[in-house]
Write an enzyme that holds these catalytic residues in place. Structure first.
Site, PDB file in Angstrom:
ATOM      1  N   ASP A 361       2.335  10.523 -25.677  1.00 54.73           N
ATOM      2  CA  ASP A 361       3.578  10.773 -26.378  1.00 54.73           C
ATOM      3  C   ASP A 361       4.391   9.974 -26.215  1.00 54.73           C
ATOM      4  OD1 ASP A 361       5.357  12.026 -27.727  1.00 54.73           O
ATOM      5  OD2 ASP A 361       5.817  14.308 -26.526  1.00 54.73           O
ATOM      6  N   LYS A 470      -6.093  13.448 -27.652  1.00 56.03           N
ATOM      7  CA  LYS A 470      -5.702  14.384 -27.227  1.00 56.03           C
ATOM      8  C   LYS A 470      -4.853  15.129 -28.270  1.00 56.03           C
ATOM      9  CE  LYS A 470      -2.128  15.694 -22.548  1.00 56.03           C
ATOM     10  NZ  LYS A 470      -1.255  15.360 -22.746  1.00 56.03           N
ATOM     11  N   TRP A 471      -5.428  16.400 -28.247  1.00 56.48           N
ATOM     12  CA  TRP A 471      -4.606  17.174 -29.224  1.00 56.48           C
ATOM     13  C   TRP A 471      -3.156  18.344 -29.048  1.00 56.48           C
ATOM     14  CZ3 TRP A 471      -6.552  16.996 -34.991  1.00 56.48           C
ATOM     15  CH2 TRP A 471      -5.765  18.629 -36.017  1.00 56.48           C
ATOM     16  N   ASP A 472      -2.790  17.343 -29.567  1.00 59.44           N
ATOM     17  CA  ASP A 472      -0.901  18.464 -28.424  1.00 59.44           C
ATOM     18  C   ASP A 472      -0.594  19.798 -29.469  1.00 59.44           C
ATOM     19  OD1 ASP A 472       0.087  19.252 -26.664  1.00 59.44           O
ATOM     20  OD2 ASP A 472       0.816  17.951 -25.740  1.00 59.44           O
ATOM     21  N   ASN A 474       2.383  22.297 -29.119  1.00 61.75           N
ATOM     22  CA  ASN A 474       3.671  22.607 -28.088  1.00 61.75           C
ATOM     23  C   ASN A 474       4.745  23.404 -27.851  1.00 61.75           C
ATOM     24  OD1 ASN A 474       3.199  20.753 -25.772  1.00 61.75           O
ATOM     25  ND2 ASN A 474       3.259  19.046 -26.946  1.00 61.75           N
ATOM     26  N   CYS A 514      -4.995  20.636 -25.912  1.00 65.55           N
ATOM     27  CA  CYS A 514      -3.714  20.729 -25.673  1.00 65.55           C
ATOM     28  C   CYS A 514      -3.123  21.492 -26.229  1.00 65.55           C
ATOM     29  CB  CYS A 514      -2.996  19.513 -25.076  1.00 65.55           C
ATOM     30  SG  CYS A 514      -1.814  19.526 -23.549  1.00 65.55           S
ATOM     31  N   ASP A 536       0.124  22.007 -17.912  1.00 64.00           N
ATOM     32  CA  ASP A 536       1.112  21.277 -17.468  1.00 64.00           C
ATOM     33  C   ASP A 536       1.247  21.438 -15.326  1.00 64.00           C
ATOM     34  OD1 ASP A 536       1.020  19.911 -19.901  1.00 64.00           O
ATOM     35  OD2 ASP A 536       2.967  20.586 -20.509  1.00 64.00           O
TER      36      ASP A 536
HETATM   37  C1  GLA Z   1       3.255  18.873 -23.162  1.00 58.39           C
HETATM   38  C2  GLA Z   1       1.246  18.241 -22.692  1.00 58.39           C
HETATM   39  C3  GLA Z   1       1.503  17.324 -21.712  1.00 58.39           C
HETATM   40  C4  GLA Z   1       2.251  16.037 -22.500  1.00 58.39           C
HETATM   41  C5  GLA Z   1       3.663  16.571 -23.216  1.00 58.39           C
HETATM   42  C6  GLA Z   1       4.107  14.943 -24.009  1.00 58.39           C
HETATM   43  O1  GLA Z   1       3.455  19.106 -22.980  1.00 58.39           O
HETATM   44  O2  GLA Z   1       1.275  19.754 -21.772  1.00 58.39           O
HETATM   45  O3  GLA Z   1       0.572  16.771 -20.842  1.00 58.39           O
HETATM   46  O4  GLA Z   1       1.292  16.089 -23.198  1.00 58.39           O
HETATM   47  O5  GLA Z   1       3.395  17.251 -24.405  1.00 58.39           O
HETATM   48  O6  GLA Z   1       4.977  15.664 -24.833  1.00 58.39           O
END
Ligand code: GLA
Length: 768
Positions: A361, A470-472, A474, A514, A536
């Protein structure tokens, strides 16, 4: 194999059989689910004699005076015809709330693709039981999909309206299974951010247990993977029934032990905020639930699920294909980096033997923290003046693959996308949407939004030759609009549609799933992603617990495990890099600490780890996984093996001064061979001895003095001696003793300085 004998159906896998029967009143019931039996003498399995129980109602006196639905092992249930358990289906039309489905016809044939959902490929066969309610012209199809070699049976339901009048679906479970109680204990997994896969084990009482997730994603609150252990089931022996759902959104699990001891298991989309109206000719398809039966204990169940996921769920391009060792900059830099720093990390990563460099990120818009720019995937030039294509070329020049972080489903209020398209956001008409991690979600039910996202991803991934993303994801859902009763479900179908497009455009792109860690690690996502960021929480002790619980239902080839800084950022717990590697090794290895700032001793350690992992990578990622001992017994011990070789991880709980003699008892090796056993070498920080160091030094050293610090950054104390030969018979028989742990009363070269939460890995390989 599926056989039909009149009204009885035998669904057999290599080691299990499910017997279904259409009973005298046309209801499909489960007569048996257990170890494989031949398709002969089915009558023996039939429920007998049918008998009215207590105050129940006779379902249809014209056919039988003795049949009440409440007492049947129904394969599908609707309320208000005598069945008072949790129903699998609740339908409602203007004319009736009693939907009464009975058998119409059965088909056995090739498994079909499920419209809108990921469908596990390569099924052996499928049985479809078509049911109907003649009065309402409604249909329900029960689909049973057999994966014979892996002992997995998939199950989903299709509901169709043939009536001019519409009806509403208020609840539609994918799975209904009724078993006689075998002294079951339920094991489910509750989850929080950094606390994924926390194990909950409970006996069944005469009531209903419910769990699930209503956050919009599968892995929050509870993962859909759970199991029922029969009495006497242990790690290697005994009966267990495992369940999972191939779906990434809200889900509900209901386990009900009734007052006669039958156990009903329901699994499917959560009915909360769910109402689907079906007009004439319309269908609703539930996602597929999967079940497996093993009489070889929890590990037996795990093997079956692993083979199923590796062989049928994971995208074909990555099925049994080894994954590269990755470096990810997140915990090293967070969003505070520039090109110089990233170049330094890249150069160092190459030197250490890393194979994939991932920029996390903070590379787009003007993102210096998590308050802005989601949605604007144009490079942040202040940080990366040579753009993503420049960085990608730099990584490729350094002989690694290049990966990039995205969070496609989210949007920051401070973004060009939000300013241009506020209507793209998930929200209702009347309220201001609530932010989570300073962001909103995009409306993936809107095809225009999906098209926009696809274009954004395509225009970055293609030109910059990105090998991995990496497809996040959140945050949880909020402010869901009211105009559509199935919005939360449609979002997930929209997500699958977008993922299908990305996979079709870039079939060889590796994708890591993710959701702030493991907030959405499920079989739906693993149909597109070859691995998932487990949590995390990168503390090795916590990770050991999370990974082994997850590995009961998901293969280690999808567990993305990173070695992070010695002082862990989530707990501030300190463990050695050696321990971190040992715990991370069974799975897909990665690193996310600042490798440009390593002490010589740590640099040596990481290089050794990478070499060690590469020597046996296939075993680490695809070997048979077995849990050998649970943490409560003093140490968590787990292994991977291929019948001849094994790598065994030992993770200590709290150290004591009176630990007994411990043995290492691997499984799945050849008793006729002779074996070498050997502990992986690491250097132990001699500062851990504190002032005791003065007992062996000629001059007095201050515990945290300059000299001690200088030396400890360069040299460590060697691992205990543990290496030798042993016959396979003795090894499997439990004769191999581990060296004693440090106990405060002196030491020698065999003393195991493993400490609280410390770990070791042992290689066991044939002598020739
Ligand atoms: C999430 C992911 C982390 C990282 C952050 C970046 O928390 O799980 O591994 O990529 O976002 O903002």
């Amino acid at each position: 194999m599926i056989n039909r004998d009149g009204n009885t159906f035998f669904l057999s896998t290599k080691k299990s059989t499910l017997i279904l029967r259409i009973n005298e009143v046309g209801k499909p019931i489960c007569e048996y689910y257990g170890h494989r039996v031949p398709s002969t003498t089915p009558e023996a399995a039939f429920t007998k004699p049918e008998m009215m129980m207590g105050r129940s109602v006779a379902y249809d006196k014209t056919k039988s005076e003795q049949i009440c639905l409440n007492d049947l092992a129904l394969e599908i249930s609707t309320p208000l015809k005598g069945d008072t358990h949790a129903p699998s289906l609740i339908l409602r039309s203007e004319d009736s709330v009693v939907f009464d489905f009975t058998f119409a016809e059965a088909q056995i044939g090739e498994a079909k693709l499920m419209e809108g959902y990921p469908t596990p490929r390569g099924a052996s066969e499928e049985l479809v039981l078509a049911l109907e309610d003649k009065a309402l012209l409604a249909k329900a199809e029960l689909h049973y999909v057999v994966y014979e070699e892996e002992d997995v049976i998939g199950r989903y339901v299709v509901i169709e309206n043939g009536n001019d009048k519409s009806f509403d679906i208020e609840k539609a479970m994918s799975m209904q299974l009724v078993l006689e109680d075998k002294g079951f204990e339920l094991v489910s997994h509750y989850s929080n951010w950094t606390g994924e896969f926390s194990v909950e084990q409970q006996p069944l009482f005469h009531n209903r247990i419910e769990f699930g997730s209503n956050t919009g994603s599968s892995g929050d609150d509870h993962n859909p993977f759970f199991y029922l252990k029969a009495k006497g089931c242990s790690l290697h022996h005994g009966e267990v029934y495992g369940f999972n759902l191939i779906y990434s959104g809200n889900h509900l699990e209901q386990i009900e032990k009734d007052n006669y001891g039958k156990v009903r298991i329901l699994q499917g989309i959560s009915p909360l905020n769910f109402r689907k109206t079906l007009a004439k000719g319309e269908k609703f398809i539930t996602p597929m639930a999967v079940m497996t039966y093993s009489e070889e204990g929890l590990n037996g169940m795990a093997h079956q699920f692993h083979d199923f996921v590796n062989g049928h769920v994971i995208p074909e391009e990555f099925s049994y294909v080894t994954r590269p060792i990755c470096y990810n900059n997140w915990e090293a830099t967070y969003a505070k980096f520039n090109e110089g720093k990233i170049h330094a990390l890249i150069k160092k990563a190459e030197k250490m033997g890393i194979e994939l460099f991932v920029l996390d990120d903070g590379w787009f818009g003007h993102r210096d923290d998590d308050k802005s720019s989601l949605g604007d995937y144009n490079v942040y030039k202040k940080k990366l003046p040579h753009e993503i294509s420049g960085l990608s070329a730099y990584v490729h020049k350094h002989n690694m693959k290049f990966g990039l972080w995205f969070e496609p489903e989210a949007i920051s209020v401070d973004s060009d996308l939000f300013r241009a398209h506020p209507e793209y956001v998930m929200r209702d008409k009347l309220h201001n949407p609530s932010e989570g991690r300073n962001q909103l979600l995009l409306d993936l039910t809107n095809p225009e939004v999906r098209e926009y996202l696809f274009k954004q991803l395509k225009s970055t991934i293609g030109p910059a030759q990105i090998d991995y993303i990496k497809w996040d994801y959140n945050r949880i859902f909020s402010d869901v609009p009211a105009d559509n009763g199935t919005y939360m479900h449609d979002y997930i179908l929209g997500l699958y549609d977008l993922l299908n497009k990305v996979r079709a455009e870039f079939p060889n792109l590796m994708m890591e799933n993710c959701a702030s860690g493991g907030g959405r690690n499920d079989l739906g996502m693993f149909s597109y992603f070859c691995q998932g960021w487990v949590s995390d929480d990168t503390d090795s002790y916590e990770r050991g617990k999370i990974q082994t619980a997850m590995a009961m239902g998901y293969p280690q080839s999808v567990l993305s495990n990173h070695v992070s800084a010695k002082t862990n950022h989530q707990l501030l717990r300190k463990t050695s890099l050696g321990t971190k590697f040992d715990v991370a090794s069974i799975g897909v290895l990665g690193y996310e600490l600042d490798i440009t700032k390593l002490d010589p001793i740590d640099e040596r350690e990481i290089k050794n780890q990478i070499t060690y992992y590469k020597e046996n990578r296939y075993l680490f990622q695809f070997g048979r996984f077995d849990l050998l001992q649970e943490l409560e017994e003093g140490a968590l011990i787990y292994q991977v093996s291929d019948g001849k070789n094994a790598e065994v991880v030992y993770m200590n709980n709290l150290q004591t001064t009176h630990s007994g003699i411990e043995t290492l008892v691997p499984v799945n090796l050849d008793s006729s061979l002779t074996y070498n056993y050997k502990v992986r070498h690491e250097e132990i920080d001699f500062k851990r001895f504190g002032s005791l160091i003065n007992q062996v030094t000629p001059i007095h050293l201050k515990e945290e003095g300059k000299l001690v610090n200088f030396i400890s950054r360069r040299w460590g104390y060697g691992t205990e001696k543990f290496e030798g030969e042993i016959s396979g018979d003795m090894l499997l028989g439990g004769a191999l003793k581990l060296p004693r742990q440090w106990a405060g009363t002196g030491m020698n070269e065999y003393t195991r300085i493993i400490l609280d939460f410390g770990a070791r890995i042992y290689r066991i390989s044939p002598t020739k």
